[in-house]
Design a protein around this motif. Structure first.
Motif, short mmCIF file in Angstrom:
data_model
loop_
_atom_site.label_atom_id
_atom_site.label_comp_id
_atom_site.label_asym_id
_atom_site.label_seq_id
_atom_site.Cartn_x
_atom_site.Cartn_y
_atom_site.Cartn_z
N GLU A 260 -6.20 0.36 -9.11
CA GLU A 260 -5.83 -0.01 -7.74
C GLU A 260 -6.84 -0.99 -7.17
N ILE B 160 1.90 1.86 -3.46
CA ILE B 160 0.78 2.38 -4.24
C ILE B 160 0.59 3.87 -3.98
N GLU B 161 0.76 4.28 -2.71
CA GLU B 161 0.55 5.67 -2.33
C GLU B 161 1.78 6.54 -2.53
N LEU C 157 4.73 6.28 -1.08
CA LEU C 157 5.56 6.49 0.10
C LEU C 157 6.82 5.64 0.09
N LEU D 234 0.83 -1.21 0.00
CA LEU D 234 0.00 0.00 0.00
C LEU D 234 0.86 1.26 0.00
N ASP D 235 1.99 1.21 0.75
CA ASP D 235 2.88 2.37 0.77
C ASP D 235 3.45 2.65 -0.61
N ASP E 7 1.78 -3.93 6.44
CA ASP E 7 1.68 -3.51 5.04
C ASP E 7 2.35 -4.55 4.14
#
Length: 789
Positions: free
Chosen positions: A328, A279-280, A282, A276-277, A318
């Motif tokens: 997504e 994807i975002e 980060l 997820l990090d 995560d």
């Protein structure tokens, strides 16, 4: 992940199945924000009433199951998405059985798990019966008189299981009562072939099957250290293992992107594998080739392979997930599943990985469980807990309770948790030897006629050799750090507590923390340090705060039968178990404690210095006054460390204040070259002092040793002598400093006079000699550590 209302039935004649989930949406906490009470937790548990005993051919077992609905603060009535099924007289054979756990996910995850529960065992039984009927027909056509009991080969059995999973998956896609586009379920099952002392394990997803195997005497002493850190739940009994240690062997491998072979297979469909990090934005995204060649990227073992079982890394909740190249979605953390029709296009299919193995006298425990058990517990930890109990139901309760407690420790929620525990009491090898009399070689010679009726006749179709043991690599790692969400929530809670203290808590202000101070020796400090390491409330404390906690922790010696907490009383202390066992008892709502026992035992806290186990309770008392939800009674003599709510608030306030001090110290020229650890060291040397209005704190021309920072809402007047006899007055406020001119080595004089101008002026003061000594000790310690390294 997580099934609908329980449909348990006695698993006896007629092939009836024990089926169930942990209930629907009832039993929540009514939408309240705080953690559930133990009464509410108890209402979420679906378990067999008592342990069941059964004999399947040459295998005698006792088994139990337990499913506990998860705690989701934002969705108090979310149904349990886990389910299970237990089927005796499987496929018409009284010596066979089928055990399974299903872990649903997505909006209709509970319905998907229920569908698998209701259809998968029946479908497997259907294909097994068909295969046996076909073989029987072939035998008779070849002139065989049909004597003996027909059994399928390993390949035939696994082929039946494969077809069954695929058919159940297709049926789920067509089912009008659920939407499996972004929902589905995992499945872990054990098909017991009692006549042959065999089991076939089928795995789809990341639920897990493990085996507890007795360690041969010659190896037990060598492996003793592996069990020294066993989980703290349970009793000292080892009836299930005959008093000898058990080692955990995997009967399945998690199908997740942690596995290199699964990553490659999924990426071949065009899917992306990202956290997820990532994807975002980060975290950086590696090129796929670089990912696999550079040690498997962030999820490999550094050699382009799989993670090793039980390797403890902090992935902060995560994990790597499967994503479409076009958007997504679906974001599954597993690579195989029943249902999930959209993810199926990306390689997330329902084909199980299967293992067939023979059971022997050293095989003592079989566990099937959803991934909620293994998020924070290794396979070995689960087997260690189970081995402490003589009753598999108690083993289930202990493992699920430990898992639940760890979820609350590291997360803001818990997963649904389901477990079937099977104690293998006896494996009659003599029976198995008779069955082995009909070997594959004999079968190939078609010498089957006149086989005694107590013999097993094995089909000639396919391979019948058992599978090799599974490698321990490839399972996703257990987590040992709190999630980012819980870290953030704890910090917000701490800030709220500090604000509440500043604004309204008069009793807090009047609380004399010094009355709690007690000197601790090095052994006691080490014990407290070990204990608070296990409590998330004390994450990221500095050395100064740790020393303060050492001072204010109250040692409480308990005797067997002592009541530490009484249900309904208002609590003001948080407790950490240093040593001893403590029962959690609850009197159900609306009932009275007639016999004075405190109600039913719902959990046990077991602390041990030897095992480095220090569970804690009473955390809510640190935040606010509230009636205790349960009674805590000492089951043995023991020792607790207690922390008063007001003391904790002062520690938090101190923590916040010292962070502010570091910010000010960075502005002082004398301290600018210090690193972070040295700066924290200097801040830790500063002491609080209060000065009445008009008090002269420093006098111009006096020899100085002390540097000052003005504290919260404080105010001072600085008076400087200028040339020509004139003076200059300057108002100093919170977080401004004075006296820095005397910090340099040698005898230094104050250049100005500073007078307290507010009613009660708080200041932080630093003796330069104390700071020098403290920094010298720190640097010597660093050099010593470097020399050792």
């Amino acid at each position: 992940m997580g099934c609908g209302p329980s449909k348990n039935s006695t698993a006896t004649g007629g092939g009836k199945s024990g089926k169930g989930g942990s209930g629907g949406g009832e039993g929540g906490n009514g939408g309240n924000d705080g953690p559930m009470t133990l009464t509410e937790i108890e209402s979420r548990i679906d378990a067999i009433e008592r342990t069941r005993t059964a004999t399947f051919g040459g295998v005698k077992v006792r088994y139990a199951y337990l499913s506990q609905r998860g705690y989701y603060p934002d969705d108090a009535h979310k149904p349990n998405q886990d389910s299970y099924s237990i089927t005796h007289d499987f496929a018409g054979s009284e010596t066979d059985a089928f055990f399974a756990v299903y872990d649903g996910h997505g909006r209709d995850g509970d319905k998907c798990a229920q569908y698998a529960r209701d259809h998968l065992p029946e479908t497997v039984a259907k294909y097994v019966s068909k295969a046996k009927a076909r073989e029987e027909k072939m035998r008779r056509a070849s002139g065989d008189d049909g004597a003996g009991v027909l059994e399928l080969t390993k390949d035939q059995t696994q082929a039946c299981a494969l077809r069954s999973h695929i058919e159940a998956n297709r049926g789920m896609h067509r089912c009008p009562h659920l939407d499996d586009s972004l929902s589905g379920t995992t499945s872990i099952s054990a098909y017991v072939h009692g006549r042959r002392n065999r089991i076939t394990v089928c795995n789809v997803g990341d639920s897990r099957a493990i085996l507890g195997q007795r360690i041969p005497t010659r190896l037990s002493s060598k492996m003793g250290s592996e069990h020294s850190d066993a989980s703290t739940v349970g009793t000292s009994a080892t009836a299930s293992s005959g008093g000898t240690p058990l080692r955990a062997l995997p009967l399945s491998r998690d199908q997740t992107p942690y596995r290199k072979d699964e990553r490659i297979r999924i990426r071949a469909t065009g899917a992306r594998i990202l956290s997820l990090d990532q994807i975002e934005g980060l975290e950086p995204i590696l090129d796929e080739d670089e990912d696999e060649t550079n040690g498997g990227g962030p999820w490999g073992n550094g050699e382009g392979g799989d993670l090793e079982l039980g390797e403890e890394i902090d992935e902060g909740g995560d994990p790597p997930r499967v994503w479409s190249p076009h958007g997504e979605y679906p974001g599954t953390a597993f690579t195989r599943s029943l249902g999930d029709s959209i993810a199926e296009e990306l390689g997330v299919f329902a084909e199980p990985e299967m293992v067939t193995r023979e059971l022997g006298p050293n095989d003592k425990i079989i566990v099937l469980a959803s991934d909620g058990v293994f998020e924070f517990l290794t396979n070995q930890s689960v087997i260690d807990i189970c081995a402490k109990f003589a009753d598999p139901l108690e083993a289930c309760r202990a493992v699920v309770a430990e898992s639940y407690e760890l979820w609350l420790q590291y997360e803001l929620r818990t997963d649904d948790i389901t477990m079937i525990c099977i104690f293998v009491d006896e494996v009659e090898t003599a029976v198995a030897d008779e069955y082995r009399g009909v070997s594959t070689r004999t079968l190939e010679n078609r010498n089957l006629a006149r086989a005694p009726s107590n013999k097993v006749v094995v089909s000639t179709e396919g391979d019948d050799t058992v599978d090799v043991p599974l490698a321990k690599e490839g399972n996703r790692p257990v987590r040992n750090h709190i999630s980012k969400e819980k870290t953030k929530a704890i910090e917000q809670m701490k800030q709220r507590m500090i604000q509440e203290r500043d604004m309204s808590d008069v009793a807090d202000e009047d609380f004399d923390i010094s009355k709690l101070y007690t000197e601790k020796n090095d052994e006691e400090k080490a014990s407290i340090a070990e204990a608070i390491r296990a409590a998330v409330m004390f994450q990221n404390i500095t050395d100064a705060q740790r020393e303060m906690i050492y001072k204010v922790m109250e040692p409480i010696e308990t005797k067997e039968g002592d009541w530490v907490i009484k249900q309904g009383s208002v609590g003001d202390r948080f407790y950490i178990v240093d040593e001893g066992r403590f029962e959690v008892r609850i009197v159900p709502e609306g009932e009275e404690d007639v016999d004075g026992s405190g109600g039913n035992v719902v959990h046990i806290y077991d602390g041990s210095r030897v095992r480095h186990a220090h569970p804690s309770f009473g955390e809510l008392a640190l935040m606010y006054s509230a009636p205790r939800a349960a009674s805590i009674i000492a089951q043995t003599d023991g020792r607790l460390w207690a922390l008063h709510r007001y003391a904790f608030r002062k520690v938090l306030a101190e923590q916040s204040a010292r962070k502010d001090l570091i910010k000010v110290l960075r502005k002082v020229e004398f301290f600018r070259n210090l690193d972070k650890e040295e700066m924290e060291n200097v801040a830790g040397c500063m002491e609080e002092a209060n000065y009445e209005r008009g008090h002269t704190i420093v006098q111009a021309g006096d020899v100085g040793e002390t540097f000052y920072i003005i504290g919260h809402v404080g105010q001072c007047e600085r008076i400087e002598q200028l040339e020509g006899g004139q003076t200059k007055n300057t108002t100093l406020k919170t977080h401004q400093f004075f006296g820095d001119e005397v910090l340099a080595p040698g005898e230094r004089l104050y250049s100005s006079t500073v007078v307290a101008s507010s009613g009660n002026t708080p200041c932080w003061k630093l003796d330069k000699n104390d700071a020098k000594k403290s920094l010298s000790k720190l640097r010597l310690k660093r050099r010593a550590n470097n020399n050792v390294a």
